[in-house]
Design a protein around this motif. Structure first.
Motif, PDB file in Angstrom:
ATOM      1  N   ARG A 229      51.682  41.738  25.241  1.00 45.76           N
ATOM      2  CA  ARG A 229      52.213  40.573  25.948  1.00 45.76           C
ATOM      3  C   ARG A 229      51.068  39.745  26.537  1.00 45.76           C
ATOM      4  NH1 ARG A 229      58.020  42.803  28.293  1.00 45.76           N
ATOM      5  NH2 ARG A 229      58.149  44.525  26.798  1.00 45.76           N
ATOM      6  N   ILE A 230      50.019  40.418  26.980  1.00 44.91           N
ATOM      7  CA  ILE A 230      48.840  39.697  27.467  1.00 44.91           C
ATOM      8  C   ILE A 230      48.254  38.847  26.350  1.00 44.91           C
ATOM      9  CG2 ILE A 230      46.453  39.983  28.257  1.00 44.91           C
ATOM     10  CD1 ILE A 230      47.446  42.474  29.810  1.00 44.91           C
ATOM     11  N   ARG A 231      48.146  39.417  25.165  1.00 49.82           N
ATOM     12  CA  ARG A 231      47.578  38.666  24.036  1.00 49.82           C
ATOM     13  C   ARG A 231      48.452  37.481  23.661  1.00 49.82           C
ATOM     14  NH1 ARG A 231      46.254  43.883  21.894  1.00 49.82           N
ATOM     15  NH2 ARG A 231      48.073  43.780  20.489  1.00 49.82           N
ATOM     16  N   ARG A 232      49.740  37.567  23.941  1.00 46.23           N
ATOM     17  CA  ARG A 232      50.643  36.447  23.644  1.00 46.23           C
ATOM     18  C   ARG A 232      50.609  35.374  24.730  1.00 46.23           C
ATOM     19  NH1 ARG A 232      55.263  37.320  19.913  1.00 46.23           N
ATOM     20  NH2 ARG A 232      54.710  39.118  18.628  1.00 46.23           N
ATOM     21  N   GLY A 233      49.936  35.656  25.862  1.00 46.53           N
ATOM     22  CA  GLY A 233      49.769  34.609  26.862  1.00 46.53           C
ATOM     23  C   GLY A 233      50.372  34.872  28.214  1.00 46.53           C
ATOM     24  N   MET A 234      50.668  36.140  28.544  1.00 46.77           N
ATOM     25  CA  MET A 234      51.132  36.491  29.884  1.00 46.77           C
ATOM     26  C   MET A 234      49.977  37.027  30.716  1.00 46.77           C
ATOM     27  SD  MET A 234      54.752  38.493  29.759  1.00 46.77           S
ATOM     28  CE  MET A 234      56.209  37.843  28.977  1.00 46.77           C
ATOM     29  N   ALA A 235      49.954  36.689  31.988  1.00 43.04           N
ATOM     30  CA  ALA A 235      49.020  37.302  32.931  1.00 43.04           C
ATOM     31  C   ALA A 235      49.777  37.609  34.205  1.00 43.04           C
ATOM     32  CB  ALA A 235      47.836  36.383  33.220  1.00 43.04           C
ATOM     33  N   TYR A 236      49.419  38.739  34.840  1.00 38.95           N
ATOM     34  CA  TYR A 236      50.167  39.226  36.001  1.00 38.95           C
ATOM     35  C   TYR A 236      49.192  39.663  37.086  1.00 38.95           C
ATOM     36  CZ  TYR A 236      53.187  42.420  38.708  1.00 38.95           C
ATOM     37  OH  TYR A 236      53.871  43.051  39.713  1.00 38.95           O
ATOM     38  N   THR A 237      49.362  39.136  38.300  1.00 40.74           N
ATOM     39  CA  THR A 237      48.574  39.613  39.439  1.00 40.74           C
ATOM     40  C   THR A 237      49.469  40.489  40.295  1.00 40.74           C
ATOM     41  OG1 THR A 237      49.086  37.804  40.971  1.00 40.74           O
ATOM     42  CG2 THR A 237      47.283  37.445  39.415  1.00 40.74           C
TER      43      THR A 237
ATOM     44  N   GLN B  97      39.525  39.565  47.821  1.00 42.81           N
ATOM     45  CA  GLN B  97      39.944  40.390  46.689  1.00 42.81           C
ATOM     46  C   GLN B  97      41.196  39.815  46.029  1.00 42.81           C
ATOM     47  OE1 GLN B  97      40.088  44.662  47.164  1.00 42.81           O
ATOM     48  NE2 GLN B  97      38.372  44.649  48.610  1.00 42.81           N
ATOM     49  N   ARG B  98      42.097  39.269  46.847  1.00 44.47           N
ATOM     50  CA  ARG B  98      43.287  38.625  46.271  1.00 44.47           C
ATOM     51  C   ARG B  98      42.888  37.405  45.440  1.00 44.47           C
ATOM     52  NH1 ARG B  98      48.337  40.628  47.771  1.00 44.47           N
ATOM     53  NH2 ARG B  98      48.737  39.528  45.847  1.00 44.47           N
ATOM     54  N   LEU B  99      41.925  36.634  45.940  1.00 38.68           N
ATOM     55  CA  LEU B  99      41.458  35.478  45.183  1.00 38.68           C
ATOM     56  C   LEU B  99      40.747  35.912  43.902  1.00 38.68           C
ATOM     57  CD1 LEU B  99      40.136  33.248  48.109  1.00 38.68           C
ATOM     58  CD2 LEU B  99      42.250  32.945  46.800  1.00 38.68           C
ATOM     59  N   LEU B 100      40.009  37.022  43.973  1.00 45.83           N
ATOM     60  CA  LEU B 100      39.353  37.557  42.783  1.00 45.83           C
ATOM     61  C   LEU B 100      40.392  37.949  41.738  1.00 45.83           C
ATOM     62  CD1 LEU B 100      37.060  38.676  41.085  1.00 45.83           C
ATOM     63  CD2 LEU B 100      37.071  40.733  42.532  1.00 45.83           C
ATOM     64  N   GLU B 101      41.454  38.594  42.160  1.00 49.77           N
ATOM     65  CA  GLU B 101      42.486  38.984  41.206  1.00 49.77           C
ATOM     66  C   GLU B 101      43.137  37.752  40.579  1.00 49.77           C
ATOM     67  OE1 GLU B 101      45.920  42.334  40.860  1.00 49.77           O
ATOM     68  OE2 GLU B 101      46.099  40.897  42.487  1.00 49.77           O
ATOM     69  N   LEU B 102      43.280  36.694  41.364  1.00 46.62           N
ATOM     70  CA  LEU B 102      43.820  35.456  40.825  1.00 46.62           C
ATOM     71  C   LEU B 102      42.879  34.884  39.759  1.00 46.62           C
ATOM     72  CD1 LEU B 102      46.064  33.401  40.927  1.00 46.62           C
ATOM     73  CD2 LEU B 102      44.982  32.353  42.907  1.00 46.62           C
ATOM     74  N   ALA B 103      41.568  34.973  40.005  1.00 47.77           N
ATOM     75  CA  ALA B 103      40.594  34.538  38.998  1.00 47.77           C
ATOM     76  C   ALA B 103      40.711  35.367  37.730  1.00 47.77           C
ATOM     77  CB  ALA B 103      39.174  34.633  39.565  1.00 47.77           C
ATOM     78  N   MET B 104      40.989  36.665  37.890  1.00 49.84           N
ATOM     79  CA  MET B 104      41.152  37.547  36.734  1.00 49.84           C
ATOM     80  C   MET B 104      42.370  37.161  35.903  1.00 49.84           C
ATOM     81  SD  MET B 104      40.184  41.089  38.728  1.00 49.84           S
ATOM     82  CE  MET B 104      40.633  42.229  37.397  1.00 49.84           C
ATOM     83  N   GLY B 105      43.393  36.616  36.555  1.00 52.34           N
ATOM     84  CA  GLY B 105      44.547  36.121  35.814  1.00 52.34           C
ATOM     85  C   GLY B 105      44.256  34.791  35.139  1.00 52.34           C
ATOM     86  N   LEU B 106      43.610  33.885  35.875  1.00 48.89           N
ATOM     87  CA  LEU B 106      43.364  32.543  35.351  1.00 48.89           C
ATOM     88  C   LEU B 106      42.386  32.538  34.185  1.00 48.89           C
ATOM     89  CD1 LEU B 106      43.072  30.490  38.660  1.00 48.89           C
ATOM     90  CD2 LEU B 106      44.954  30.477  37.010  1.00 48.89           C
ATOM     91  N   VAL B 107      41.413  33.466  34.191  1.00 43.05           N
ATOM     92  CA  VAL B 107      40.382  33.449  33.151  1.00 43.05           C
ATOM     93  C   VAL B 107      40.978  33.721  31.778  1.00 43.05           C
ATOM     94  CG1 VAL B 107      39.710  35.904  33.152  1.00 43.05           C
ATOM     95  CG2 VAL B 107      37.971  34.127  32.763  1.00 43.05           C
ATOM     96  N   GLN B 108      42.176  34.277  31.732  1.00 39.01           N
ATOM     97  CA  GLN B 108      42.830  34.547  30.450  1.00 39.01           C
ATOM     98  C   GLN B 108      43.565  33.322  29.893  1.00 39.01           C
ATOM     99  OE1 GLN B 108      44.948  38.484  30.617  1.00 39.01           O
ATOM    100  NE2 GLN B 108      44.146  38.478  32.708  1.00 39.01           N
TER     101      GLN B 108
END
Length: 239
Positions: free
Chosen positions: A78-86, A145-156
């Motif tokens: 699902r991630i490869r299809r374009g989903m990201a989850y924080t 750390q919450r903002l970092l996790e958001l960056a981890m979602g957005l980078v995808q």
């Protein structure tokens, strides 16, 4: 402006040892919309999102993403299809640097070191964390750390970004940064926002879905939800 339906659920149900956490949920999310998912504690929000993301297998029902049935797909597909989850609770790797955390997420969809590096830098800049890329993530404040996790979602570069309590534990300034970021993404990225901060919900959501006892209690614009007597009684309070 919302477009065609990107995500839908049909009769989605989850039972745990006789307890029904989510029951017969039909849910349509148009492309480009910011949708808030709210409800009292125990209403089934996290379970519903877990099924959408592929972390929890449904007991019944279907999940359709971009016209394809993904009910049986694992989370990584699902991630490869374009989903990201924080996550509601931060899921960063504390011994890795800020940059390394975001790079790990980037490599799920981006190939090549130069492309990954560019995407990591842009994501950190976007969430306001460009100045400490080599800091161990565990040394950051909870809010950062919450903002970092958001960056981890957005980078995808997700087509659907699911944010589970993104403002929980943040300072007022950090909350405003997250709100501004969601406004920047509006229209380009479809967002499903699980959030208890009703000011954030009312300011950001195009539409709101309310869960109660695992079922959809109401759905509508923020103003409609705020005025709904059943929602007030179940969640917002009648005062």
């Amino acid at each position: 402006m919302s477009g065609a339906v990107l995500l839908s659920t049909h009769g989605l149900t989850k039972r745990f040892d006789g307890l029904t956490a989510v029951e017969d949920v039909d849910f349509d999310l148009p492309a480009g919309e910011v949708r808030a998912l709210i409800g009292p504690n125990g209403a089934g929000k996290t379970t519903l999102v877990g099924m959408i993301c592929g972390r929890i297998a449904p007991s019944a029902g279907r999940i359709v993403f971009d016209g394809q049935d993904i009910t049986a797909l694992p989370a990584h597909a699902r991630i490869r299809r374009g989903m990201a989850y924080t996550f509601q609770i931060t899921s960063v790797f504390p011994r890795l640097s800020v940059r390394e955390n975001v790079a790990l997420a980037a490599r799920r969809r981006i190939k090549g070191r130069a492309a990954v590096d560019r995407a990591v830098g842009a994501a950190l800049e976007r969430v306001g964390l460009p100045e400490r890329p080599d800091e161990e993530a565990g040394n950051l404040s909870y809010g950062h750390q919450r903002l970092l996790e958001l960056a981890m979602g957005l980078v995808q570069a997700p087509r659907l970004l699911i944010l589970d309590e993104p403002t929980q534990g943040l300072s007022e300034g950090e909350v405003e940064r997250v709100k501004a970021l969601i406004e920047e993404l509006r229209g380009d990225t479809t967002i499903l926002l699980i959030e208890h901060n009703m000011r954030v919900v009312m300011d950001l959501a195009d539409r709101v879905t309310v869960l109660n006892f695992g079922r959809v209690l109401a759905e509508g614009t923020p103003a409609e939800i705020h005025a709904d007597a059943a929602v007030q009684a179940a969640y917002l309070g009648t005062g």
